[in-house]
Design a protein around this motif. Structure first.
Motif, short mmCIF file in Angstrom:
data_model
loop_
_atom_site.label_atom_id
_atom_site.label_comp_id
_atom_site.label_asym_id
_atom_site.label_seq_id
_atom_site.Cartn_x
_atom_site.Cartn_y
_atom_site.Cartn_z
N LYS A 100 -14.42 -28.65 -20.58
CA LYS A 100 -14.23 -30.35 -21.18
C LYS A 100 -12.66 -29.64 -22.84
CE LYS A 100 -18.51 -32.14 -21.32
NZ LYS A 100 -19.64 -32.96 -21.79
N MET A 101 -12.76 -28.23 -23.29
CA MET A 101 -12.21 -27.78 -24.25
C MET A 101 -10.94 -28.28 -23.82
SD MET A 101 -12.00 -24.71 -27.65
CE MET A 101 -10.89 -23.76 -26.40
N LEU A 102 -10.74 -27.59 -22.69
CA LEU A 102 -9.68 -26.70 -21.51
C LEU A 102 -8.59 -28.88 -21.64
CD1 LEU A 102 -10.36 -23.58 -19.28
CD2 LEU A 102 -8.60 -24.07 -22.26
N ALA A 103 -9.58 -29.37 -21.24
CA ALA A 103 -9.81 -30.60 -20.20
C ALA A 103 -8.67 -31.50 -21.35
CB ALA A 103 -10.37 -31.30 -19.36
N GLY A 104 -9.38 -31.38 -22.96
CA GLY A 104 -8.90 -32.04 -23.41
C GLY A 104 -7.73 -31.35 -24.24
N LEU A 105 -7.21 -30.71 -24.17
CA LEU A 105 -5.85 -29.78 -24.67
C LEU A 105 -4.81 -30.07 -23.72
CD1 LEU A 105 -7.22 -26.25 -25.82
CD2 LEU A 105 -5.91 -28.83 -27.57
N ARG A 106 -4.71 -29.83 -22.30
CA ARG A 106 -4.68 -30.20 -21.52
C ARG A 106 -3.51 -31.87 -21.91
NH1 ARG A 106 -7.06 -26.21 -17.77
NH2 ARG A 106 -8.86 -27.62 -17.16
N ALA A 107 -4.44 -32.53 -21.33
CA ALA A 107 -4.43 -34.05 -21.49
C ALA A 107 -3.48 -34.48 -22.98
CB ALA A 107 -5.63 -35.16 -21.84
N ALA A 108 -4.27 -33.95 -24.16
CA ALA A 108 -3.00 -34.28 -25.44
C ALA A 108 -1.90 -33.73 -25.44
CB ALA A 108 -3.75 -33.34 -26.20
N THR A 109 -1.79 -32.55 -24.76
CA THR A 109 -0.72 -31.91 -24.13
C THR A 109 0.79 -32.82 -23.26
OG1 THR A 109 -1.16 -29.26 -24.72
CG2 THR A 109 0.78 -29.76 -23.54
N GLN A 110 -0.27 -33.55 -22.26
CA GLN A 110 0.76 -34.04 -21.30
C GLN A 110 0.77 -36.00 -22.51
OE1 GLN A 110 -2.56 -34.59 -17.90
NE2 GLN A 110 -1.49 -32.96 -17.18
N LEU A 111 0.18 -35.74 -22.79
CA LEU A 111 0.38 -36.98 -23.47
C LEU A 111 1.69 -36.43 -24.49
CD1 LEU A 111 0.25 -40.06 -24.44
CD2 LEU A 111 -2.11 -39.01 -26.81
N LYS A 112 2.21 -36.31 -25.52
CA LYS A 112 2.92 -35.45 -26.55
C LYS A 112 4.24 -34.85 -25.38
CE LYS A 112 3.99 -31.70 -29.49
NZ LYS A 112 4.15 -30.37 -29.56
N ARG A 113 4.18 -34.40 -24.36
CA ARG A 113 5.36 -34.53 -23.61
C ARG A 113 5.67 -36.15 -23.26
NH1 ARG A 113 2.84 -29.90 -20.21
NH2 ARG A 113 3.65 -28.01 -21.41
N ALA A 114 4.29 -36.68 -22.96
CA ALA A 114 5.54 -38.42 -22.97
C ALA A 114 5.30 -38.52 -23.72
CB ALA A 114 4.26 -38.40 -22.01
N VAL A 115 5.14 -38.81 -24.82
CA VAL A 115 5.54 -39.02 -25.80
C VAL A 115 7.10 -38.89 -26.31
CG1 VAL A 115 5.18 -39.44 -28.73
CG2 VAL A 115 3.21 -40.33 -26.52
N GLU A 116 7.20 -37.26 -25.88
CA GLU A 116 8.32 -36.69 -26.03
C GLU A 116 9.48 -37.52 -24.98
OE1 GLU A 116 7.51 -32.40 -28.22
OE2 GLU A 116 7.17 -32.42 -26.11
N ALA A 117 9.33 -37.38 -24.08
CA ALA A 117 10.06 -38.24 -23.27
C ALA A 117 10.40 -40.12 -23.05
CB ALA A 117 9.81 -37.95 -22.26
N GLY A 118 9.58 -40.13 -23.41
CA GLY A 118 9.68 -42.07 -24.45
C GLY A 118 10.65 -42.02 -25.02
N ALA A 119 10.53 -40.33 -26.50
CA ALA A 119 11.27 -40.98 -27.46
C ALA A 119 12.73 -40.34 -26.83
CB ALA A 119 10.91 -39.78 -28.41
N ALA A 120 12.78 -39.49 -26.09
CA ALA A 120 14.30 -39.24 -25.42
C ALA A 120 15.23 -39.96 -24.97
CB ALA A 120 14.28 -37.93 -24.73
#
Length: 104
Positions: A79-99
């Motif tokens: 669960k911990m690793l899945a949460g970190l992966r999901a958070a990292t993917q969300l951050k990348r999506a937000v970064e891509a949207g900002a870009a």
């Protein structure tokens, strides 16, 4: 060091200045302690995902709270690793949207 953290009900990134810290159970220096974006106290965030791990009134208590939270999460490593992966993917999506010119 400059890091980007996730903030708000509509996820967006803010830049802050923090110091790398080692939290038991996490890769060395994968977290940073920085002033809380809410303006009171300090926060420990995961650098790769921008995810807030814990907040408290002082730097030492924020680090202690983060260590306790990671220790508790280690009881359920998948669960911990899945949460970190999901958070990292969300951050990348937000970064891509900002870009691409999306509003934060």
């Amino acid at each position: 060091m400059r890091i980007h953290i996730m903030l708000g009900p509509v996820p967006h990134l803010i830049e802050t200045i923090g110091d790398a810290v080692s939290i038991a159970g996490m890769p060395p220096e994968s977290c940073a302690v920085h002033p809380s974006p809410e303006g009171v106290g300090f926060t420990v965030s995961h650098i790769g995902s921008g995810y807030k791990i814990a907040s408290a009134a002082t730097i030492d208590s924020a680090i202690e709270a983060a260590q306790a939270r990671v220790k508790l999460a280690a009881l359920h490593p998948k669960k911990m690793l899945a949460g970190l992966r999901a958070a990292t993917q969300l951050k990348r999506a937000v970064e891509a949207g900002a870009a691409n010119g999306a509003a934060p």
